[in-house]
Design an enzyme around this catalytic site. Structure first.
Site, PDB file in Angstrom:
ATOM      1  N   GLU A 285      42.645  53.154  37.972  1.00 53.47           N
ATOM      2  CA  GLU A 285      43.365  52.036  37.374  1.00 53.47           C
ATOM      3  C   GLU A 285      42.410  50.989  36.808  1.00 53.47           C
ATOM      4  O   GLU A 285      41.471  50.555  37.463  1.00 53.47           O
ATOM      5  CB  GLU A 285      44.249  51.399  38.449  1.00 53.47           C
ATOM      6  CG  GLU A 285      44.968  50.170  37.958  1.00 53.47           C
ATOM      7  CD  GLU A 285      45.778  49.498  39.068  1.00 53.47           C
ATOM      8  OE1 GLU A 285      46.225  50.210  39.980  1.00 53.47           O
ATOM      9  OE2 GLU A 285      45.943  48.267  39.005  1.00 53.47           O
TER      10      GLU A 285
ATOM     11  N   ARG B  61      35.567  46.877  36.152  1.00 51.43           N
ATOM     12  CA  ARG B  61      35.916  48.298  36.030  1.00 51.43           C
ATOM     13  C   ARG B  61      35.640  48.816  34.624  1.00 51.43           C
ATOM     14  O   ARG B  61      35.291  49.989  34.453  1.00 51.43           O
ATOM     15  CB  ARG B  61      37.384  48.527  36.429  1.00 51.43           C
ATOM     16  CG  ARG B  61      37.586  48.344  37.931  1.00 51.43           C
ATOM     17  CD  ARG B  61      38.962  48.754  38.409  1.00 51.43           C
ATOM     18  NE  ARG B  61      39.068  48.548  39.865  1.00 51.43           N
ATOM     19  CZ  ARG B  61      40.137  48.844  40.590  1.00 51.43           C
ATOM     20  NH1 ARG B  61      41.218  49.351  40.009  1.00 51.43           N
ATOM     21  NH2 ARG B  61      40.140  48.631  41.893  1.00 51.43           N
TER      22      ARG B  61
ATOM     23  N   ARG C 139      35.950  47.809  43.879  1.00 51.19           N
ATOM     24  CA  ARG C 139      36.782  46.922  44.695  1.00 51.19           C
ATOM     25  C   ARG C 139      35.927  45.809  45.268  1.00 51.19           C
ATOM     26  O   ARG C 139      35.168  46.010  46.203  1.00 51.19           O
ATOM     27  CB  ARG C 139      37.429  47.750  45.810  1.00 51.19           C
ATOM     28  CG  ARG C 139      38.598  47.086  46.505  1.00 51.19           C
ATOM     29  CD  ARG C 139      39.212  48.013  47.534  1.00 51.19           C
ATOM     30  NE  ARG C 139      39.833  49.175  46.933  1.00 51.19           N
ATOM     31  CZ  ARG C 139      41.078  49.211  46.457  1.00 51.19           C
ATOM     32  NH1 ARG C 139      41.820  48.144  46.547  1.00 51.19           N
ATOM     33  NH2 ARG C 139      41.568  50.292  45.919  1.00 51.19           N
TER      34      ARG C 139
ATOM     35  N   SER D  32      47.177  47.142  34.861  1.00 53.14           N
ATOM     36  CA  SER D  32      48.504  47.384  35.390  1.00 53.14           C
ATOM     37  C   SER D  32      49.437  46.433  34.668  1.00 53.14           C
ATOM     38  O   SER D  32      49.209  45.235  34.667  1.00 53.14           O
ATOM     39  CB  SER D  32      48.495  47.092  36.888  1.00 53.14           C
ATOM     40  OG  SER D  32      49.735  47.402  37.444  1.00 53.14           O
TER      41      SER D  32
ATOM     42  N   ARG E 237      40.037  38.335  46.132  1.00 54.92           N
ATOM     43  CA  ARG E 237      40.922  39.054  47.047  1.00 54.92           C
ATOM     44  C   ARG E 237      40.178  39.440  48.320  1.00 54.92           C
ATOM     45  O   ARG E 237      39.034  39.881  48.254  1.00 54.92           O
ATOM     46  CB  ARG E 237      41.479  40.324  46.379  1.00 54.92           C
ATOM     47  CG  ARG E 237      42.306  40.008  45.154  1.00 54.92           C
ATOM     48  CD  ARG E 237      42.871  41.243  44.495  1.00 54.92           C
ATOM     49  NE  ARG E 237      43.554  40.871  43.265  1.00 54.92           N
ATOM     50  CZ  ARG E 237      44.140  41.719  42.432  1.00 54.92           C
ATOM     51  NH1 ARG E 237      44.125  43.024  42.710  1.00 54.92           N
ATOM     52  NH2 ARG E 237      44.731  41.294  41.349  1.00 54.92           N
TER      53      ARG E 237
END
Length: 428
Positions: free
Chosen positions: A353, A394, A281, A356, A266
RNA sequence: GGAGAGGUGGCAGAGCGGUUGAAUGCGGCGGUCUUGAAAACCGCAGAACGCGAUGAGCGUUCCGGGAGUUCGAAUCUCCCCCUCUCCUCCA
């Protein structure tokens, strides 16, 4: 993509959903206006063509075809001209014409929210449904994972910057092994729960990307090779969901449950300055993704199971976490309903998070042409669901931070030890 | 990268430019037979969109995609895409 028939028949429902997402509901009126424009043009196209077809058929039946053709000539020429004009008008507003304004509007409309989604304006309005475990209390100042990682020599951010720039990481030694162990652990658990393991391509075509809804809103967020027009997947949701693109699935084979471990890519262009430190991130990260294809009337039940599959992993790893129902304005573009699983991060002193889980209902199934035959023999798009199970980076940082000790070592959760073959991270 | 072959309904596989939306086989659905099932036999069955009441019915479009020739194209021409085989290269 929304079903235009639903917009036509129940515009208020669509307006309401848009409003709850904090979007302008007036697009619905735009859509309805263009749609009726389109249909009236289409009606005149079809009417004129029917007339032309009838004449052509008569010529075919005539004994002297050449003479019949010559006689019909003026009429046919007139019809051809009328058809061309009406077709031009119809095409300008056709919902399936690539450049049409109606298509453009439809493409940017997010999925219809389910009624059970709580109202809210942003992340802060998400509703905590349940909390599992207790955040650890330390009798020393806990360190963030980027410090522990560097000290333990298992995460190397500096050399990653040297290799690739910001938002990359290098895992070394026990760090790399821990990451691999998590992948293996998650895949094994998913396999045990009936998910079929898939190792998909990381590069997909534009049309694949389009079919799962990533191209409407997130085109800027993805890495793409200009020469081949291939996109690096931002999540395995893309290849897994699109695996059966343009297929008709036997209803007996539903639900189909797939799991894949992939890297994800990303650009994170909209996140400048956010989460700049650590693994949270990254431009490239590993993830194990769970995807369901199922019958429409089972999808909400499936979402609960998917959520259970994801959160059970954190329980096994003994990581404190909570489940939140994502509020109306925060539900993703494709989703009708979404739960986030958030893990406790001592460095942030809050939950972040880590998974999801979304029910995309028929939104992707329609775009991707993944259908099944109902008992009545009708073809219908399947419902698709996806959820992380889980994000590797994460999870790794959550373990490092939650299981750290005063001396800088980190315990490995017992369930994971058969996979890591070591019980703690220590400076080697 | 070079050479060749091919893309037709859920699948396989036919298809002289004019009832071919498409033979045939398999699969599917319904029925006959059977205690039940299988087999056999008979029948029904493509999709999208529009009109219509989310019915009956009607219409348009669709044989990889797009342009063209023709009164008329799955069938002829051109371009593009994809798949397969062989060669080359390569983990």
């Amino acid at each position: 993509m929304l079903d235009i028939v639903v917009i036509r028949r129940d515009p208020d429902r669509v307006r309401c959903s848009l409003r709850r997402r904090g979007l302008d509901p007036s697009v619905v009126d735009e859509v309805l206006r263009m749609d009726s424009e389109y249909r009236s043009a289409l009606a005149s196209v079809e009417e004129t063509k029917a007339e032309k077809n009838r004449l052509s058929g008569e010529i075919g039946k005539a004994r002297d075809k050449a003479a019949a053709a010559a006689a019909a000539r003026p009429t046919l020429d007139g019809l051809a001209e009328r058809i061309a004009r009406a077709e031009e008008r119809a095409r300008a507003f056709a919902p399936d014409e690539a450049g049409s304004p109606l298509r453009a509007l439809l493409e940017q409309m997010p999925n219809l929210l389910d009624d059970s989604v709580p109202d809210g304006r942003g992340e802060e309005d998400n509703v905590v449904l349940r909390t599992w475990g207790t955040p650890p209390s330390f009798d020393f100042p806990p360190k963030p994972h980027w410090e522990l990682g560097e000290t333990l020599d298992v995460i190397d951010f500096q050399r990653a910057r040297h290799l690739s720039g910001s938002r990359f990481s290098v895992l070394k030694g026990q760090g790399a092994r821990l990451s691999r162990a998590l992948v293996q652990f998650f895949l094994d658990r998913a396999n045990a729960r009936g998910y079929v393991e898939v190792a998909p391509p990381y590069l997909v075509t534009r049309s694949t990307m389009w079919s799962t809804g990533q191209l409407s809103k997130f085109a800027d967020a993805m890495f793409r090779d200009a020469d081949t027009d291939l996109y690096l997947i931002p999540t395995a949701e893309v290849p897994l969901t699109a695996l059966h693109r343009d297929e008709i699935l036997d209803v007996d084979t539903l639900p189909r449950k797939y799991v894949a471990y992939t890297a994800c890519f990303r650009k994170e262009a909209g996140a400048a300055g956010k989460d700049t430190r650590g693994l949270v991130r990254q431009h490239q990260f590993d993830k194990v993704e769970l995807v369901w294809l199922c019958e429409p009337d089972r999808s909400f039940e499936a979402l609960e199971q998917l959520l259970g599959d994801a959160s059970s992993l954190l329980q096994e790893l003994e990581l404190p976490h909570r489940i939140v129902a994502v509020c109306s304005n925060d539900v993703g573009f494709n989703g009708a309903k979404q739960y986030d699983v958030e893990v406790w991060l001592p460095s942030a002193n809050t939950y972040r998070e880590i998974s999801s889980c979304s029910n995309c209902t028929d939104f992707q199934g329609r775009r991707a042409g993944i259908r099944f035959r109902t008992a009545k023999g009708k073809l219908q798009p399947v419902h698709t669901l996806n959820g992380s199970g889980l994000a590797i980076g994460r999870t790794l940082l959550a373990i490092v931070e939650n299981f750290q000790h005063k001396d800088g070592t980190v315990s490995i959760p017992p369930a994971l030890r058969p996979y890591t073959r070591f019980d703690a991270l220590r400076r080697e």
